[in-house]
Design a protein around this motif. Structure first.
Motif, PDB file in Angstrom:
ATOM      1  N   MET A 104       0.872  -1.173   0.000  1.00  0.00           N
ATOM      2  CA  MET A 104       0.000   0.000   0.000  1.00  0.00           C
ATOM      3  C   MET A 104       0.910   1.223   0.000  1.00  0.00           C
ATOM      4  N   GLY A 105       1.093   1.820  -1.165  1.00  0.00           N
ATOM      5  CA  GLY A 105       2.007   2.940  -1.244  1.00  0.00           C
ATOM      6  C   GLY A 105       1.518   4.029  -2.171  1.00  0.00           C
ATOM      7  N   ASP A 106       2.411   4.982  -2.439  1.00  0.00           N
ATOM      8  CA  ASP A 106       2.112   6.104  -3.322  1.00  0.00           C
ATOM      9  C   ASP A 106       2.904   5.934  -4.618  1.00  0.00           C
ATOM     10  N   SER A 107       3.196   7.027  -5.296  1.00  0.00           N
ATOM     11  CA  SER A 107       3.880   6.952  -6.592  1.00  0.00           C
ATOM     12  C   SER A 107       5.240   6.266  -6.500  1.00  0.00           C
ATOM     13  N   LEU A 108       5.896   6.367  -5.335  1.00  0.00           N
ATOM     14  CA  LEU A 108       7.208   5.748  -5.174  1.00  0.00           C
ATOM     15  C   LEU A 108       7.104   4.224  -5.284  1.00  0.00           C
ATOM     16  N   SER A 109       5.967   3.687  -4.858  1.00  0.00           N
ATOM     17  CA  SER A 109       5.730   2.242  -4.934  1.00  0.00           C
ATOM     18  C   SER A 109       4.957   1.861  -6.191  1.00  0.00           C
ATOM     19  N   ALA A 110       4.226   2.816  -6.748  1.00  0.00           N
ATOM     20  CA  ALA A 110       3.439   2.545  -7.959  1.00  0.00           C
ATOM     21  C   ALA A 110       4.321   2.586  -9.210  1.00  0.00           C
ATOM     22  N   GLY A 111       5.559   3.047  -9.068  1.00  0.00           N
ATOM     23  CA  GLY A 111       6.480   3.072 -10.205  1.00  0.00           C
ATOM     24  C   GLY A 111       6.243   4.246 -11.133  1.00  0.00           C
ATOM     25  N   TYR A 112       5.961   5.404 -10.566  1.00  0.00           N
ATOM     26  CA  TYR A 112       5.691   6.612 -11.353  1.00  0.00           C
ATOM     27  C   TYR A 112       6.818   6.892 -12.349  1.00  0.00           C
ATOM     28  N   GLY A 113       6.451   7.106 -13.613  1.00  0.00           N
ATOM     29  CA  GLY A 113       7.419   7.470 -14.640  1.00  0.00           C
ATOM     30  C   GLY A 113       8.251   6.302 -15.137  1.00  0.00           C
ATOM     31  N   LEU A 114       7.898   5.079 -14.730  1.00  0.00           N
ATOM     32  CA  LEU A 114       8.666   3.895 -15.113  1.00  0.00           C
ATOM     33  C   LEU A 114       7.770   2.931 -15.892  1.00  0.00           C
ATOM     34  N   ALA A 115       8.384   2.049 -16.655  1.00  0.00           N
ATOM     35  CA  ALA A 115       7.640   0.936 -17.247  1.00  0.00           C
ATOM     36  C   ALA A 115       7.241  -0.008 -16.118  1.00  0.00           C
ATOM     37  N   ALA A 116       6.105  -0.689 -16.285  1.00  0.00           N
ATOM     38  CA  ALA A 116       5.546  -1.530 -15.214  1.00  0.00           C
ATOM     39  C   ALA A 116       6.557  -2.457 -14.536  1.00  0.00           C
ATOM     40  N   PRO A 117       7.430  -3.161 -15.294  1.00  0.00           N
ATOM     41  CA  PRO A 117       8.330  -4.102 -14.609  1.00  0.00           C
ATOM     42  C   PRO A 117       9.528  -3.454 -13.910  1.00  0.00           C
ATOM     43  N   GLN A 118       9.684  -2.137 -14.000  1.00  0.00           N
ATOM     44  CA  GLN A 118      10.915  -1.489 -13.528  1.00  0.00           C
ATOM     45  C   GLN A 118      10.889  -1.046 -12.072  1.00  0.00           C
ATOM     46  N   GLY A 119       9.714  -0.829 -11.521  1.00  0.00           N
ATOM     47  CA  GLY A 119       9.618  -0.285 -10.165  1.00  0.00           C
ATOM     48  C   GLY A 119      10.108  -1.270  -9.112  1.00  0.00           C
ATOM     49  N   TRP A 120      10.474  -0.745  -7.943  1.00  0.00           N
ATOM     50  CA  TRP A 120      11.029  -1.615  -6.897  1.00  0.00           C
ATOM     51  C   TRP A 120      10.019  -2.658  -6.426  1.00  0.00           C
ATOM     52  N   VAL A 121       8.714  -2.329  -6.458  1.00  0.00           N
ATOM     53  CA  VAL A 121       7.725  -3.327  -6.024  1.00  0.00           C
ATOM     54  C   VAL A 121       7.656  -4.464  -7.049  1.00  0.00           C
ATOM     55  N   ALA A 122       7.680  -4.120  -8.347  1.00  0.00           N
ATOM     56  CA  ALA A 122       7.688  -5.157  -9.391  1.00  0.00           C
ATOM     57  C   ALA A 122       8.947  -6.017  -9.275  1.00  0.00           C
ATOM     58  N   LEU A 123      10.079  -5.373  -9.002  1.00  0.00           N
ATOM     59  CA  LEU A 123      11.334  -6.117  -8.833  1.00  0.00           C
ATOM     60  C   LEU A 123      11.269  -7.013  -7.591  1.00  0.00           C
ATOM     61  N   THR A 124      10.607  -6.518  -6.548  1.00  0.00           N
ATOM     62  CA  THR A 124      10.431  -7.308  -5.329  1.00  0.00           C
ATOM     63  C   THR A 124       9.520  -8.499  -5.617  1.00  0.00           C
ATOM     64  N   ALA A 125       8.464  -8.273  -6.399  1.00  0.00           N
ATOM     65  CA  ALA A 125       7.549  -9.360  -6.775  1.00  0.00           C
ATOM     66  C   ALA A 125       8.303 -10.455  -7.525  1.00  0.00           C
ATOM     67  N   GLN A 126       9.209 -10.049  -8.410  1.00  0.00           N
ATOM     68  CA  GLN A 126      10.048 -11.021  -9.137  1.00  0.00           C
ATOM     69  C   GLN A 126      10.892 -11.834  -8.162  1.00  0.00           C
ATOM     70  N   ARG A 127      11.501 -11.130  -7.204  1.00  0.00           N
ATOM     71  CA  ARG A 127      12.355 -11.820  -6.233  1.00  0.00           C
ATOM     72  C   ARG A 127      11.532 -12.786  -5.384  1.00  0.00           C
ATOM     73  N   ILE A 128      10.325 -12.378  -5.005  1.00  0.00           N
ATOM     74  CA  ILE A 128       9.450 -13.257  -4.222  1.00  0.00           C
ATOM     75  C   ILE A 128       9.121 -14.507  -5.037  1.00  0.00           C
ATOM     76  N   ALA A 129       8.784 -14.316  -6.316  1.00  0.00           N
ATOM     77  CA  ALA A 129       8.453 -15.453  -7.185  1.00  0.00           C
ATOM     78  C   ALA A 129       9.630 -16.426  -7.290  1.00  0.00           C
ATOM     79  N   GLN A 130      10.843 -15.875  -7.325  1.00  0.00           N
ATOM     80  CA  GLN A 130      12.038 -16.713  -7.480  1.00  0.00           C
ATOM     81  C   GLN A 130      12.479 -17.371  -6.180  1.00  0.00           C
ATOM     82  N   SER A 131      12.376 -16.638  -5.055  1.00  0.00           N
ATOM     83  CA  SER A 131      13.045 -17.119  -3.843  1.00  0.00           C
ATOM     84  C   SER A 131      12.109 -17.474  -2.694  1.00  0.00           C
ATOM     85  N   LYS A 132      10.824 -17.154  -2.820  1.00  0.00           N
ATOM     86  CA  LYS A 132       9.893 -17.435  -1.721  1.00  0.00           C
ATOM     87  C   LYS A 132       8.672 -18.180  -2.255  1.00  0.00           C
TER      88      LYS A 132
END
Length: 193
Positions: free
Chosen positions: A18-46
């Motif tokens: 639950m975040g704002d633009s910093l977590s929504a990936g403002y100004g970035l392509a969908a897969p580039q934001g830190w939350v999307a990158l975290t989701a990738q890491r979760i899929a791989q390691s958890k």
């Protein structure tokens, strides 16, 4: 036969962001934001975990407090990551109001049996020392009160270098996002048991 079905029956556990633009990936392509990158890491390691990003650009703590019940109901998360407050601060909203909204979110998440990771922010010094110190104190005190892990400052690993930010000087670039992912992971990773 039922034995083979058992792993599937153990529903995936959810991390809700639950975040704002910093977590929504403002100004970035969908897969580039830190939350999307975290989701990738979760899929791989958890295995058994998934990420849901319910972050909205421009969101205030009031917006988050108004939305949290619906998001908890929809996603039934085991962990809720709350990254809100920047927009309150940039608008100079009363600190007590922001704190009450964050507190409502933490209480709702914990009442729904979810662990909370609180991610703090810092405000620029032009808002005055009293405001900026009070702003940071809100996160510290709420984390203590509710025994919630706290990441004091989301942008800590990138904040010192202007080149890590988009032209608005508020939102980190795509290149800065992996550092944010790793910073948040230091607290989030151990929560995903």
């Amino acid at each position: 036969r039922p034995a083979a079905a058992a792993p599937a029956a153990k529903a995936q556990r959810t991390v809700l962001f639950m975040g704002d633009s910093l977590s929504a990936g403002y100004g970035l392509a969908a897969p580039q934001g830190w939350v999307a990158l975290t989701a990738q890491r979760i899929a791989q390691s958890k295995p058994g975990w998934r990420a849901v990003n319910a972050s909205i650009s421009g969101e205030t703590t009031a917006g988050g407090a108004a939305r949290i019940a619906g998001e908890l109901q929809r996603n039934r998360p085991a962990v809720v990551v709350i990254e809100l407050g920047s927009n309150d601060g940039l608008r100079g909203l009363p600190l007590a109001q922001s704190r009450a909204n964050l507190e409502r979110m933490i209480q709702a998440a914990q009442a729904a049996k979810a662990q909370v990771l609180l991610i703090g922010m810092r405000m620029p010094p032009n808002l005055g020392r009293e405001y900026t110190e009070g702003f940071e104190r809100n996160y510290r005190e709420l984390a203590q009160k509710y025994s919630a892990p706290l990441l004091p400052f989301l942008l800590e690993p990138v904040a010192a270098d202007r080149n890590n930010f988009q032209n608005d000087n508020l939102h980190p670039t795509a290149a800065a996002q992996p550092a944010l992912r790793d910073h948040v992971w230091s607290k989030l990773g151990p929560m995903l048991k």
